[in-house]
Design a protein around this motif. Structure first.
Motif, short mmCIF file in Angstrom:
data_model
loop_
_atom_site.label_atom_id
_atom_site.label_comp_id
_atom_site.label_asym_id
_atom_site.label_seq_id
_atom_site.Cartn_x
_atom_site.Cartn_y
_atom_site.Cartn_z
N VAL A 40 3.30 12.09 20.87
CA VAL A 40 2.83 12.29 19.51
C VAL A 40 2.66 10.94 18.83
CG1 VAL A 40 3.35 13.32 17.27
CG2 VAL A 40 3.96 14.54 19.37
N VAL A 41 1.57 10.78 18.12
CA VAL A 41 1.28 9.51 17.45
C VAL A 41 0.71 9.78 16.07
CG1 VAL A 41 -1.10 9.22 18.26
CG2 VAL A 41 0.27 7.20 17.81
N LEU A 42 0.95 8.85 15.15
CA LEU A 42 0.37 8.89 13.81
C LEU A 42 -0.54 7.69 13.66
CD1 LEU A 42 0.37 10.08 10.86
CD2 LEU A 42 2.18 8.43 10.36
N ALA A 43 -1.80 7.95 13.33
CA ALA A 43 -2.75 6.88 13.02
C ALA A 43 -2.95 6.82 11.52
CB ALA A 43 -4.08 7.14 13.73
N GLU A 44 -3.01 5.61 10.97
CA GLU A 44 -3.19 5.45 9.53
C GLU A 44 -4.22 4.34 9.26
OE1 GLU A 44 1.10 6.25 7.55
OE2 GLU A 44 0.97 4.46 8.81
N VAL A 45 -5.06 4.58 8.25
CA VAL A 45 -5.98 3.56 7.74
C VAL A 45 -5.82 3.52 6.23
CG1 VAL A 45 -8.37 2.81 7.53
CG2 VAL A 45 -7.64 4.01 9.62
N TYR A 46 -5.45 2.36 5.69
CA TYR A 46 -5.27 2.18 4.25
C TYR A 46 -6.28 1.16 3.71
CZ TYR A 46 -0.48 4.10 4.81
OH TYR A 46 0.61 4.89 5.08
N GLU A 47 -6.81 1.40 2.53
CA GLU A 47 -7.52 0.34 1.84
C GLU A 47 -6.47 -0.60 1.25
OE1 GLU A 47 -9.79 1.66 -1.55
OE2 GLU A 47 -8.01 1.67 -2.81
N VAL A 48 -6.79 -1.91 1.24
CA VAL A 48 -5.88 -2.91 0.70
C VAL A 48 -6.59 -3.63 -0.43
CG1 VAL A 48 -4.48 -4.94 1.19
CG2 VAL A 48 -4.78 -3.19 2.95
N ARG A 49 -6.06 -3.54 -1.64
CA ARG A 49 -6.71 -4.18 -2.80
C ARG A 49 -5.73 -5.12 -3.48
NH1 ARG A 49 -11.54 -1.03 -5.51
NH2 ARG A 49 -12.33 0.01 -3.67
N VAL A 66 0.81 -1.22 0.00
CA VAL A 66 0.00 0.00 0.00
C VAL A 66 0.84 1.27 0.00
CG1 VAL A 66 -1.91 -1.17 1.15
CG2 VAL A 66 -0.21 0.07 2.53
N GLY A 67 2.17 1.13 0.01
CA GLY A 67 3.04 2.30 -0.01
C GLY A 67 3.27 2.94 1.34
N ALA A 68 3.02 2.21 2.41
CA ALA A 68 3.25 2.74 3.76
C ALA A 68 4.74 2.60 4.10
CB ALA A 68 2.40 1.99 4.78
N PHE A 69 5.31 3.56 4.84
CA PHE A 69 6.72 3.47 5.18
C PHE A 69 6.97 2.30 6.13
CE2 PHE A 69 4.98 6.54 8.30
CZ PHE A 69 5.44 6.03 9.50
N ALA A 70 8.17 1.76 6.05
CA ALA A 70 8.53 0.58 6.83
C ALA A 70 8.67 0.92 8.31
CB ALA A 70 9.82 -0.03 6.30
N LEU A 71 8.45 -0.09 9.14
CA LEU A 71 8.61 0.05 10.59
C LEU A 71 9.70 -0.89 11.06
CD1 LEU A 71 4.87 0.10 11.78
CD2 LEU A 71 6.40 2.06 11.46
#
Length: 865
Positions: A856-865, A820-825
């Motif tokens: 500080v926090v980042l929340a993310e929701v991605y669609e996965v197709r 989905v193009g999210a940065f690595a953890l």
């Protein structure tokens, strides 16, 4: 009908029956609950086929001490209907059950005519398409008509009549959705009040296709009613469009049910501000509930609840309808049927509190009533009234509800309490006014629909096939079902993720198994088009989760349904789940994919590190063009929902590529556009055009957008929202969509928690990746990051879907990040992440710090197709 203490044993006017089948040797064993007043003189047992119009002579007469009978003259796979008549001193009790052993499944249920009020066709287009898909997936053919709420009832009936005449063998049900024109008829008052005498709503008019409905003989003006408008509504004079008949003039041929949430403001006091959502929001909520129940996404225990605060009323015994009907559907034991009168020694006020915290498949409440109240069920003095607003605010947890009380059976009134069941957020799908006459629901125990039971009740006469001690008001025109008439009991969880591949004239299907461990297999069906009719390709259920069609048709649509041998207190039958669909090469998908249509973030907002930053991405593979959106930043508006410490004056700023492309401080500057857009997508109303909340509408092409919410030097709780304004009925595969949302802010615990909401819309499930990132932000130079984010995904009813407190370097999740193009953890980080496949509906993601820590926090929701 005055206020009485319900000291009567109304259950004794019923015979509570269950049935159990045995295959070899074939036998159906009836068991019933004994009379609690004493030993009756006898019990007479009758049997007939369900289609027979009389009972004939008893097959046996038993001593009054008997509580069971074994019928050995039966064949497995056949449905038998039994009547047990109790002869007791001074009264009779009647009980009914449809029983069978391994009754075959029903592939085709006929054709339903879906009549939709045009008012909200556009705004509910996606949900209505999903409803049609659900109906087809349950074995129905669907004919749809969109009508105006001011059309004549005659014109609506002509549409229904034409459909029936074209296919009388299959057309059997009418589903009225929205404020479809309401027929009125008769000169009647089943509740006995003179000021309620007149014409009543008569949806049965749409189901009776042969009777003669006239408007020439009744001339009545209701002058005793203190409300002039209500008196005019009840009045019935020649030529006014209201029919003359008080009893149904013919035989009802069609099952009719209505979902109508017009004129339901939810007034807490007379003409106060509405407390309910708008009509379109209530209708959307109902369609979501309907879908969730059909797909077994909501869990309901198979039990019933009865609270009777009216008594036997000279043999009318309205509560007996519940005891009689519920026993063959859930049983009559103490854990299956909760009798509040016995449990609390007739004390009032336990019905609403019990249903607030406990789920039931059925509930019945009886008491003295008004249009919007029933006494004994709630806590309002002096009679422990329950009101329409109490039903909704407590979200009573019953799917099918029977109510009895004066006035409330006349359902086409403002804030009617029977219709309030349909307005509850989570469970209520059908409601009826019982007692005058009693309803008979026993056929549902072997898979019949509630619409079938409505027609059975409407056609029952006095004397009739189904008897009660008095059977008052039988066959009168007011008998109506509020709810989806195609609903059945005992939903089976369907399979999911049906896919297929085509090669050399063959189609190979595969799917994910139903989560129901009792499923015995799957049936595969095929149709030339997405609307059917479907032909079954499997002779018996297959145990595997794949199937190859060796005689495939180009572009065919396939449907897979799970099959279960359902055991109920009426016997056993083969039950089927909703279907899941796949269209092979040559045609578009049967229904559009689900997508994210509403993104929201609630958090502390202010300045500096407290700036609430919300990002979203528009686009998608193969899409082009632009997408209209509504963006809101609310603070003061949240006070109406009990939120304290809100941001007093939010400022909304929109950035694209670092450039400001939109800004709003007070939404009144855009009031017309914002109000219209909010209404179209069902957003909650902003207080007024002078409030300090911020909102704007805009159109953006594909790419990343950033929204910042600040407070002009102050801080407080704010809600940022992004709505896709694309009309759901016009979705195509090439239109841009919301692909993901992200929110970065300072979080703590309690009101400082970060809450991200999103809505999945469409007919299918959607896969989403959700992440809560703290220390993972340090690689971007962010200081003060939250050390250990705690992530919780919840459904709209508050239930927890999934949680995560550390993704643990899961390689599967790492692959999805890249997809989905999210940065690595960092695999060793305490950041959280989870992958979920979700049915359509509303969801929230809650992120907080471990043991109340902040950062500080980042929340993310991605669609996965």
């Amino acid at each position: 009908m005055g206020v009485l203490r319900a000291v009567d044993s109304t259950w004794n006017y019923a015979v509570e029956i269950t049935a159990a089948g045995q295959v070899s040797p074939a036998q159906i064993a009836l068991v019933w609950k004994q009379d609690t007043n004493g030993t009756p003189a006898s019990y007479a047992v009758y049997r007939k086929p369900p289609t027979a119009t009389n009972w004939g002579s008893p097959i046996t007469t038993l001593p009054g001490s008997s509580t069971s009978f074994a019928d050995t003259n039966v064949v497995a796979g056949t449905i038998y209907e039994y009547q047990v008549v109790k002869n007791a001193p001074g009264y009779k009790g009647y009980g009914y059950v449809q029983a069978g052993i391994n009754v075959p499944l029903v592939d085709s249920r006929g054709t339903v005519i879906l009549v939709v009020d045009k008012t909200y066709v556009a705004s509910l287009a996606s949900e209505l398409r999903r409803l049609e898909a659900d109906l087809i997936g349950d074995g129905w053919g669907v004919i749809r008509h969109d009508v105006g709420r001011n059309d004549s009832v005659v014109s609506v009936k002509n549409l229904i009549r034409a459909d029936y005449s074209a296919d009388p063998a299959n057309v059997n049900t009418v589903f009225l959705f929205g404020h479809v024109p309401v027929p009125y008829s008769g000169l009647l008052n089943p509740d006995g009040h003179p000021e309620h005498l007149g014409a009543w709503p008569a949806d049965v008019y749409y189901g009776d296709l042969d009777g003669q409905w006239t408007d020439s003989t009744v001339n009545w003006k209701q002058a005793g009613n203190s409300d002039p408008a209500d008196g005019a509504r009840l009045s019935n004079v020649s030529g006014d469009g209201k029919f003359d008949q008080s009893t149904v003039p013919g035989v009802v041929q069609l099952n009719v049910g209505r979902v109508d949430l017009a004129n339901m403001p939810g007034y807490l006091q007379y003409q106060s501000q509405p407390s309910f959502p708008t009509e379109d929001v209530l209708l959307r909520q109902y369609l979501n509930k309907d879908h969730n129940f059909r797909h077994a996404l909501v869990t309901v225990q198979r039990r019933a609840l009865i609270g009777d605060y009216i008594g036997d009323k000279e043999g009318r015994a309205p509560a007996a309808a519940g005891f009689r009907s519920f026993a063959p559907l859930v049983g009559f034991g103490a854990t299956s049927l909760t009798n509040l009168n016995v449990l609390y020694n007739d004390a009032r006020g336990y019905w609403i509190p019990t249903l607030k915290t406990n789920d039931y498949l059925f509930a019945l409440g009886c008491g003295a009533g008004s249009n919007a109240t029933v006494s004994g069920l709630g806590d309002r003095p002096p009679y422990n009234d329950a009101t329409t607003t109490d039903m909704v605010s407590n979200d009573v947890r019953a799917v099918f509800v029977m109510l009895f009380g004066s006035w409330c059976g006349d359902w086409d009134q403002q804030d009617n309490i029977v219709r309030s069941v349909l307005a509850t957020p989570t469970y209520g799908l059908a409601a009826v006014y019982t007692g005058v006459p009693h309803w008979f629901l026993h056929p549902m125990g072997l898979g019949e629909t509630i619409g079938y039971c409505a027609r059975l009740t409407q056609n029952n006469r006095n004397p009739g096939l189904y008897e009660t001690q008095v059977n008052e008001s039988a066959n009168m025109i007011h008998v109506a079902l509020m709810g989806d008439p195609t609903l059945r009991l005992y939903p089976v969880a369907p399979a999911s993720s049906l896919s297929g591949g085509s090669a050399a004239g063959q189609v190979t299907l595969s799917w994910v198994a139903s989560p129901d461990a009792s499923v015995v297999g799957y049936h595969v069906s095929r149709a030339a088009s997405v609307s059917g009719p479907f032909t079954r390709l499997t002779g018996s259920p297959i145990g595997r989760t794949s199937f190859t069609d060796t005689a495939a048709l180009p572009g065919a649509t396939y449907m897979v349904r799970a099959v279960k041998l359902e055991s109920t207190p009426s016997g056993s039958y083969f039950n089927t789940s909703q279907g899941v669909f796949h269209t092979s090469d040559g045609f578009a998908a049967a229904t559009p994919d689900s997508r994210l249509v509403n993104l929201s973030v609630r958090s502390l907002a202010g300045t500096g590190s407290e700036t609430l930053i919300v990002g979203f991405v528009i686009g998608g593979a193969g899409t082009s063009g632009s997408m209209p959106v509504l963006i809101r930043a609310t603070g003061p508006a949240l006070q109406a929902f009990g939120v304290d410490g809100v941001l007093a004056d939010p400022l909304l700023t929109v950035y694209r590529d670092g450039t400001v492309v939109g800004q709003n401080d007070n939404w009144g500057q855009n009031a017309v556009q914002v109000s219209a857009a909010g209404s179209a997508v069902g957003a909650f109303l902003l207080p007024n055009s002078t409030s300090a909340d911020a909102a704007l509408t805009a159109t953006y092409g594909s790419g990343a957008i950033s929204v910042q919410v600040t407070g002009g030097g102050s801080s407080g709780i704010a809600l940022a929202e992004v709505y896709d304004l694309t009309p759901s009925g016009s979705y195509t595969a090439t239109m841009p969509r919301l692909m993901n949302v992200s929110a970065r802010t300072l979080v703590g615990s309690g009101s400082g928690m970060l809450i991200v909401g999103f809505v999945v819309s469409g007919p299918t499930t959607a896969k989403v990746l959700i992440r809560g990132i703290g220390r993972g932000l340090e690689q971007f130079g962010v200081s003060g990051a939250l050390a250990k984010p705690q992530l919780s995904l919840r459904a709209s009813d508050g239930s927890v879907v999934a949680t995560n407190a550390g993704w643990g370097g899961d390689p599967g999740l790492a692959g999805v990040f890249a997809q989905v193009g999210a940065f690595a953890l960092d695999p060793a980080s305490a950041d959280s992440a989870l992958l979920a496949t979700l049915p359509p509906g509303a969801y929230t993601v809650q992120i907080s710090g471990e043991t109340g820590a902040s950062g500080v926090v980042l929340a993310e929701v991605y669609e996965v197709r």
